[in-house]
Design a protein around this motif. Structure first.
Motif, mmCIF file in Angstrom:
data_model
loop_
_atom_site.group_PDB
_atom_site.id
_atom_site.type_symbol
_atom_site.label_atom_id
_atom_site.label_comp_id
_atom_site.label_asym_id
_atom_site.label_seq_id
_atom_site.Cartn_x
_atom_site.Cartn_y
_atom_site.Cartn_z
ATOM 1 N N TYR A 64 0.866 -1.178 0.000
ATOM 2 C CA TYR A 64 0.000 0.000 0.000
ATOM 3 C C TYR A 64 0.905 1.232 0.000
ATOM 4 O O TYR A 64 1.882 1.277 0.754
ATOM 5 C CB TYR A 64 -0.903 -0.028 1.238
ATOM 6 C CG TYR A 64 -1.838 -1.226 1.225
ATOM 7 C CD1 TYR A 64 -3.132 -1.101 0.744
ATOM 8 C CD2 TYR A 64 -1.402 -2.471 1.648
ATOM 9 C CE1 TYR A 64 -3.982 -2.204 0.699
ATOM 10 C CE2 TYR A 64 -2.238 -3.581 1.599
ATOM 11 C CZ TYR A 64 -3.525 -3.440 1.134
ATOM 12 O OH TYR A 64 -4.357 -4.537 1.084
ATOM 13 N N ARG A 258 -9.910 2.013 7.889
ATOM 14 C CA ARG A 258 -9.105 0.802 8.074
ATOM 15 C C ARG A 258 -8.673 0.738 9.531
ATOM 16 O O ARG A 258 -8.507 1.766 10.179
ATOM 17 C CB ARG A 258 -7.878 0.797 7.143
ATOM 18 C CG ARG A 258 -7.007 2.026 7.298
ATOM 19 C CD ARG A 258 -6.276 2.371 6.006
ATOM 20 N NE ARG A 258 -5.524 3.612 6.140
ATOM 21 C CZ ARG A 258 -6.032 4.810 5.888
ATOM 22 N NH1 ARG A 258 -7.278 4.940 5.507
ATOM 23 N NH2 ARG A 258 -5.298 5.897 6.038
ATOM 24 N N GLY A 284 -6.642 -7.214 4.966
ATOM 25 C CA GLY A 284 -5.697 -7.065 3.853
ATOM 26 C C GLY A 284 -4.341 -7.666 4.187
ATOM 27 O O GLY A 284 -4.065 -7.972 5.350
ATOM 28 N N ARG A 290 -10.119 -3.513 6.034
ATOM 29 C CA ARG A 290 -10.619 -2.387 5.229
ATOM 30 C C ARG A 290 -11.778 -2.849 4.360
ATOM 31 O O ARG A 290 -12.044 -4.035 4.241
ATOM 32 C CB ARG A 290 -9.494 -1.789 4.385
ATOM 33 C CG ARG A 290 -8.597 -2.827 3.710
ATOM 34 C CD ARG A 290 -7.756 -2.256 2.600
ATOM 35 N NE ARG A 290 -6.850 -1.182 2.978
ATOM 36 C CZ ARG A 290 -5.675 -1.326 3.583
ATOM 37 N NH1 ARG A 290 -5.264 -2.548 3.918
ATOM 38 N NH2 ARG A 290 -4.902 -0.294 3.850
ATOM 39 N N LYS A 293 -12.252 -4.322 -1.858
ATOM 40 C CA LYS A 293 -11.742 -3.413 -2.904
ATOM 41 C C LYS A 293 -12.831 -2.928 -3.875
ATOM 42 O O LYS A 293 -12.845 -1.732 -4.205
ATOM 43 C CB LYS A 293 -10.582 -4.071 -3.645
ATOM 44 C CG LYS A 293 -9.733 -3.076 -4.401
ATOM 45 C CD LYS A 293 -8.392 -3.607 -4.810
ATOM 46 C CE LYS A 293 -8.510 -4.547 -5.977
ATOM 47 N NZ LYS A 293 -7.219 -5.111 -6.375
ATOM 48 N N ARG A 296 -14.414 -0.044 -2.306
ATOM 49 C CA ARG A 296 -13.518 1.129 -2.239
ATOM 50 C C ARG A 296 -13.428 1.792 -3.609
ATOM 51 O O ARG A 296 -13.515 3.010 -3.737
ATOM 52 C CB ARG A 296 -12.117 0.712 -1.780
ATOM 53 C CG ARG A 296 -12.094 0.046 -0.442
ATOM 54 C CD ARG A 296 -10.749 0.054 0.244
ATOM 55 N NE ARG A 296 -9.564 -0.303 -0.483
ATOM 56 C CZ ARG A 296 -9.046 -1.535 -0.578
ATOM 57 N NH1 ARG A 296 -9.650 -2.564 -0.006
ATOM 58 N NH2 ARG A 296 -7.913 -1.746 -1.230
ATOM 59 N N LEU A 297 -13.268 0.955 -4.631
ATOM 60 C CA LEU A 297 -13.135 1.507 -5.978
ATOM 61 C C LEU A 297 -14.379 2.299 -6.353
ATOM 62 O O LEU A 297 -14.285 3.391 -6.908
ATOM 63 C CB LEU A 297 -12.919 0.370 -6.993
ATOM 64 C CG LEU A 297 -11.527 -0.271 -6.977
ATOM 65 C CD1 LEU A 297 -11.501 -1.515 -7.871
ATOM 66 C CD2 LEU A 297 -10.461 0.721 -7.450
ATOM 67 N N GLU A 322 -3.209 3.196 -0.001
ATOM 68 C CA GLU A 322 -3.952 2.419 -0.988
ATOM 69 C C GLU A 322 -2.993 1.656 -1.891
ATOM 70 O O GLU A 322 -1.813 1.973 -1.970
ATOM 71 C CB GLU A 322 -4.850 3.336 -1.825
ATOM 72 C CG GLU A 322 -6.313 3.305 -1.430
ATOM 73 C CD GLU A 322 -6.935 1.920 -1.277
ATOM 74 O OE1 GLU A 322 -6.371 0.920 -1.764
ATOM 75 O OE2 GLU A 322 -7.999 1.823 -0.636
ATOM 76 N N ARG A 323 -3.525 0.671 -2.547
ATOM 77 C CA ARG A 323 -2.717 -0.174 -3.421
ATOM 78 C C ARG A 323 -2.348 0.582 -4.698
ATOM 79 O O ARG A 323 -3.078 1.453 -5.152
ATOM 80 C CB ARG A 323 -3.502 -1.418 -3.818
ATOM 81 C CG ARG A 323 -4.174 -2.157 -2.693
ATOM 82 C CD ARG A 323 -4.751 -3.422 -3.249
ATOM 83 N NE ARG A 323 -3.685 -4.250 -3.768
ATOM 84 C CZ ARG A 323 -3.074 -5.186 -3.066
ATOM 85 N NH1 ARG A 323 -3.441 -5.437 -1.843
ATOM 86 N NH2 ARG A 323 -2.101 -5.883 -3.598
ATOM 87 N N VAL A 326 -5.080 0.411 -7.236
ATOM 88 C CA VAL A 326 -6.222 1.294 -6.990
ATOM 89 C C VAL A 326 -5.908 2.693 -7.550
ATOM 90 O O VAL A 326 -6.744 3.325 -8.194
ATOM 91 C CB VAL A 326 -6.566 1.336 -5.486
ATOM 92 C CG1 VAL A 326 -7.541 2.460 -5.172
ATOM 93 C CG2 VAL A 326 -7.139 0.004 -5.034
ATOM 94 N N CYS B 296 -10.607 -10.487 -3.403
ATOM 95 C CA CYS B 296 -10.495 -9.445 -4.439
ATOM 96 C C CYS B 296 -9.577 -8.304 -4.013
ATOM 97 O O CYS B 296 -9.748 -7.166 -4.452
ATOM 98 C CB CYS B 296 -11.862 -8.884 -4.826
ATOM 99 S SG CYS B 296 -12.922 -10.096 -5.580
ATOM 100 N N GLU B 297 -8.613 -8.566 -3.134
ATOM 101 C CA GLU B 297 -7.727 -7.499 -2.689
ATOM 102 C C GLU B 297 -6.453 -7.480 -3.542
ATOM 103 O O GLU B 297 -6.037 -6.427 -4.020
ATOM 104 C CB GLU B 297 -7.391 -7.691 -1.198
ATOM 105 C CG GLU B 297 -6.593 -6.575 -0.542
ATOM 106 C CD GLU B 297 -7.291 -5.211 -0.563
ATOM 107 O OE1 GLU B 297 -8.517 -5.154 -0.768
ATOM 108 O OE2 GLU B 297 -6.588 -4.189 -0.407
#
Ligand code: SF4
Lengths: 372, 336
Positions: A64, A258, A284, A290, A293, A296-297, A322-323, A326, B296-297
Motif C-alpha cells: 500500500y 481501516r 488485507g 478495510r 476493494k 472502495r473503488l 492504498e494499493r 487502486v 479481491c484485494e
C-alpha cells in the motif's frame, strides 16, 4: 541541563475544561499511568521531551502506498473521541500530554533536516493526537509555526478536527505551515467524531485560515461507507469549495476506513451505537481490516470525479495507504515507489510555494532514501 | 485451619434461613463431563462438604461442588467439615486455592454467579470487594479493571454456558460471545441441536450474524425471516429431526453457510460471480485453470497448465495465443 517547558503551567485551564465538558481542567506536572484512554482525556500533562520525537508515519508498508510524511510526536491522546480512533487500542498510558519544551522538538527537527539537506520534509504533529485541539492551553503549534518559518526545506502540517485556529491567525507563518483538516460529511462528524468541531465550524475555521494566507490541506480520511455516502460526500465537496478556493489547497488525501483486527471489538465495546466496524470488510495483506476493494473503488471513483472537477493541478492529490492498482484504476497512474510520491510532493510544492522548497533532490535520491 | 467433623442433613442446608440453595447447585450437575460432576477433582480434598457458621449461627456451605456426589448417593446425612473461626471469605479463598487449577472457565463463572446469588450483600461483602479477592485466586486478573465485564459473563444463560463448557471455551471466547445479543447465541445453539457445531464455527457464525445485523440495521427476527425465505428454517428442521428420529438424514447446513456468506459479503459475492463466469467462459479446456484472490484485494491471478504430453502443452499454448482467448484473459485481469 534539562530544559524547562516553555509552556506556562497554569493551575487551571478554563478553555480545556469547556472542551472536555467539565467545570475545571488542570494542567498537571505529574503524569499518572492511565490505562483507560478515555479517562486519560480528562486531564492534560505537560511533559519534557523524552527520547526521539521525530519519526516516519507508522503506516509505512510495501503493498500500500505510503506518502512518507514525517511525524513529530508532540501530543499524546486527544480531547476528542472518534469511534474509529486507533488510540483506543494503541496507548499504553492514556494520560493526555503535550511536550512542553518546544525548543527541544525544534532542535531534533533541525538535526534531521541537516542530515538530508536535499530532501523536502513534510512534518506533521498529529500522529498521536490532534495538532490544534489543545492549542489555546498549550500554545505549542504557535511556537512550532514560528520556528518552521526559518527551517529550510521543511513544512509543518497541523492536522485537526477542531476549529481552534484563532491563536495562529496573526502569526507570520511564511507559507511554511499547512493547516489541514480531516473532514467527513456532517452525518459522520455527528455520529462518529464525538466532541470534534461541527462541519460548519470546521468550514468557518478553514475560511479564517485561508484569509490568514496559510496553505490548506484536506484529508478525506477515513472515508466511511453508509447507505447515503455518495450524495453526502458530493455535498461535502460542494460545501468546502463554496467556502474556500481550490487554489488555497496544498494537498488533498483520500483514504478509506481501516483498522487493526483487535480494534473491531474495542470499537464495538466503546461505541455500542456505531455501525462502521461491521461493514463489508476484509483483512488485507498489511494486517489491516478495510472495505472490500470493489466497494472502495466504487466510492473513490464517484468521489474523485466530483473532487477533480474543482482541483487545481498543482495541488497534490494522493491516496493514503492504498494499493498501486487502486491508484491506476482511479487516477490513471500510480507513483512507481514511495520515494516517487515523496518526490512528487517536493516538486509540486516547489512550484506552488517556492518558500517551502529551497533545494530539490533528485528522484533517485528520494527513492534511494525512501525508508529513512 | 482448625476444623471439626459434623453431621448435617440436606434440610439443614436447604432451609430458608440458609443462604445456600440446592437448586442452583443441581444446575451444576447439568454440566457434561465437568470435574464437578464426575468427581475428578482431587477427592481427598473435596469429597467432603465444608461448612462454616455465619454470624447468626447458621451452617453455610463453602464448597458446593462435592454436594453433587452426595446428592447422587442419596445420603441423608452428610459428614461435613466445619471450619472454625474463619470468615466466609477466608473459607472461600482457601477452598478456591484448592480447586483453581481444575476449574474450567465456565465453572469459574458458575462459581462466581453462585457466590453472588448466595452470599453477596447477605454476607455484607460488596461484589466489587469480592471480585478483588477472587481475581487473583481464580486467575481472572484480566478483569481487574473491568469488573462489569465479568458480571456480564455471569449473566449468560445456563444453556449457553453449558454449551461453552462442553466445547471447552476459554474465558476469552466466552467474553467474546457475552458481548453479543443472546438471541443470536440461541439461534446458533438451535442449529447446534441439529448439527453439532464446533467452538470455532460457533464463534464465527455468531460474530458474522452480529455483523450482518449491524451492517443492515436488522433485528434478529428480520435475519431469521431472511434465512427462512432463502430456505433455511431451524424450526422446520427441528420438527423433521424430532419426528423422524430414527432415520433422520444429516441436516445440511450448507444453505445456511452460503446464505450467511452471501449476506455478509454481498459485493464480494457478486464480484466473484462475475469473475467466475468470465473464467468459465475462457477455460473450456480442462487443462487450463485460473485461481484468484477471492477477497479481491490482491490483483492478478495464477494460471495453471496441466500437460501430460507435448501435444497437451502445445494445445494449451495455442489456446492462450488465440486472440479471442487473449481478449477474455485481459477482461478477467481487468476485473480482478
Ligand atoms: S481527532 Fe484524531 S486523535 Fe483525536 S480522537 Fe479523533 S481520530 Fe483520535
Amino acid at each position: 541541563m534539562t530544559k524547562q517547558p516553555s509552556i506556562p503551567i497554569s493551575a487551571e485551564t478554563p478553555s480545556l475544561a469547556k472542551k472536555l465538558g467539565k467545570e475545571k481542567a488542570t494542567i498537571t506536572t505529574k503524569k499518572p499511568i492511565e490505562k483507560d484512554y478515555r479517562k486519560g482525556k480528562k486531564s492534560l500533562y505537560i511533559e519534557e521531551k523524552k527520547g526521539t520525537s521525530f519519526d516516519t508515519c507508522a503506516t509505512i508498508g510495501n503493498e500500500y502506498v505510503c506518502c512518507n510524511v514525517k511525524v513529530l510526536k508532540s501530543v499524546t491522546n486527544c480531547p476528542f473521541d472518534c469511534s474509529y480512533c486507533f488510540l483506543q487500542n494503541y496507548l499504553t498510558n492514556g494520560t493526555m500530554s503535550a511536550v512542553g519544551d518546544t525548543e527541544s522538538l525544534i532542535e531534533e527537527v533541525k538535526q534531521r533536516l541537516e542530515e538530508q539537506p536535499w530532501r523536502f520534509f513534510r512534518i506533521g504533529t498529529w500522529e498521536l493526537g490532534d495538532s490544534l485541539a489543545l492549542e489555546k492551553d498549550i500554545n505549542q503549534a504557535s511556537e512550532l509555526i514560528m520556528a518552521f518559518k526559518n527551517l529550510p526545506n521543511a513544512v509543518l502540517e497541523l492536522k485537526t478536527k477542531s476549529d481552534c485556529v484563532d491563536t495562529i491567525l496573526d502569526l507570520d507563518h511564511g507559507n511554511k505551515t499547512v493547516v489541514s483538516w480531516s473532514i467527513n460529511p456532517a452525518k459522520i462528524i455527528n455520529e462518529q467524531e464525538h466532541k470534534t468541531a461541527t462541519l460548519q465550524k470546521r468550514l468557518a475555521a478553514m475560511k479564517k485560515v485561508e484569509d490568514a494566507g496559510y496553505p490548506i490541506g484536506l484529508h478525506f480520511d477515513p472515508m466511511i461507507y453508509y447507505p447515503e455516502w455518495e450524495a453526502d460526500y458530493h455535498e461535502l465537496i460542494d460545501q468546502i469549495f463554496d467556502t474556500i478556493s481550490p487554489k488555497s489547497l496544498a494537498w488533498v488525501s483520500v483514504g478509506s476506513l481501516r483498522f487493526n483486527p483487535e480494534m473491531k471489538q474495542k470499537m464495538a465495546l466503546n461505541f455500542p451505537k456505531s455501525y462502521i466496524h461491521s461493514q463489508e470488510m476484509i483483512l488485507g495483506p498489511d494486517g489491516k481490516i478495510r472495505y472490500v476493494k470493489p466497494l472502495r473503488l466504487n466510492m473513490y471513483k464517484s468521489f474523485m470525479k466530483k473532487l477533480n472537477s474543482y482541483l487545481d493541478p498543482q495541488t497534490v492529490l494522493y491516496f493514503c495507504m492504498e494499493r498501486f492498482d487502486v491508484w491506476e484504476k482511479i487516477l490513471g497512474y500510480s507513483p512507481r515507489s514511495i520515494g516517487h510520491l515523496d518526490y512528487i510532493f517536493a516538486d509540486k510544492m516547489r512550484i506552488k510555494y517556492p518558500e517551502m522548497v529551497e533545494t530539490m533532490g533528485s528522484l533517485e535520491m528520494y527513492e534511494a532514501h525512501q525508508d529513512s | 485451619m482448625e476444623f471439626k467433623i459434623v453431621k448435617l442433613k440436606i434440610e439443614d442446608l436447604n432451609s430458608d434461613n440458609s443462604l445456600f440453595s440446592c437448586e442452583s447447585l443441581r444446575e451444576l450437575t447439568t454440566l457434561n463431563s465437568s470435574p464437578l460432576q464426575t468427581g475428578k477433582l482431587e477427592s481427598s480434598k473435596i469429597d467432603i462438604l465444608w461448612v462454616y457458621k455465619d454470624v447468626n449461627g447458621y451452617q453455610r456451605i463453602v464448597n458446593p461442588f462435592c454436594l453433587n456426589d452426595n446428592i447422587r448417593s442419596n445420603e441423608e446425612n452428610f459428614s461435613c467439615i466445619e471450619l472454625l473461626g474463619y470468615s466466609f471469605l477466608d473459607c472461600l479463598k482457601f477452598q478456591l486455592q484448592t480447586y483453581d487449577h481444575e476449574l474450567t472457565a465456565v465453572e469459574k463463572i458458575y462459581y462466581i454467579s453462585w457466590i453472588f446469588e448466595n452470599f453477596v450483600n447477605k454476607e455484607k461483602i460488596s461484589k466489587e470487594g469480592l471480585f478483588k479477592e477472587l481475581y487473583h485466586i481464580l486467575n481472572l486478573q484480566a478483569f481487574n479493571h473491568r469488573p462489569e465485564k465479568l458480571k456480564k459473563l455471569t449473566r449468560l444463560s445456563k444453556t449457553i454456558l453449558s454449551y461453552c463448557h462442553s466445547k471447552k471455551f476459554s474465558l476469552k471466547q466466552i467474553q467474546l460471545i457475552s458481548q453479543l445479543d443472546e438471541d443470536i447465541l440461541n439461534y446458533v445453539l438451535s442449529i447446534n441441536k441439529l448439527v453439532p457445531v464446533s467452538a470455532s464455527i460457533f464463534i464465527q457464525w455468531v460474530q458474522t450474524i452480529n455483523d450482518c445485523l449491524v451492517q443492515y440495521s436488522w433485528s434478529m427476527e428480520t435475519f431469521v425471516d431472511y434465512m427462512e425465505t432463502e430456505g433455511f428454517n431451524t424450526n422446520k428442521l427441528t420438527t423433521i429431526s424430532e419426528t423422524k428420529k430414527e432415520f433422520t438424514p444429516p441436516i445440511d447446513t450448507s444453505i445456511f453457510k452460503d446464505e450467511l456468506k452471501k449476506l455478509r459479503y454481498k459485493t464480494l459475492y457478486d464480484y466473484n460471480k462475475v469473475i467466475e463466469d468470465k473464467v468459465k467462459d475462457f477455460t473450456s479446456s480442462k487443462d487450463i485453470s485460473i485461481k484468484w484472490d477471492e477477497r479481491c484485494e490482491t490483483p492478478g491471478f495464477s494460471l495453471t497448465i496441466t500437460a501430460k504430453s507435448k501435444q497437451d502443452f502445445n494445445d494449451c499454448l495455442k489456446t492462450l495465443n488465440d486472440p479471442v482467448s487473449q481478449k477474455k484473459i485481459y477482461s478477467i485481469l481487468e476485473s480482478i
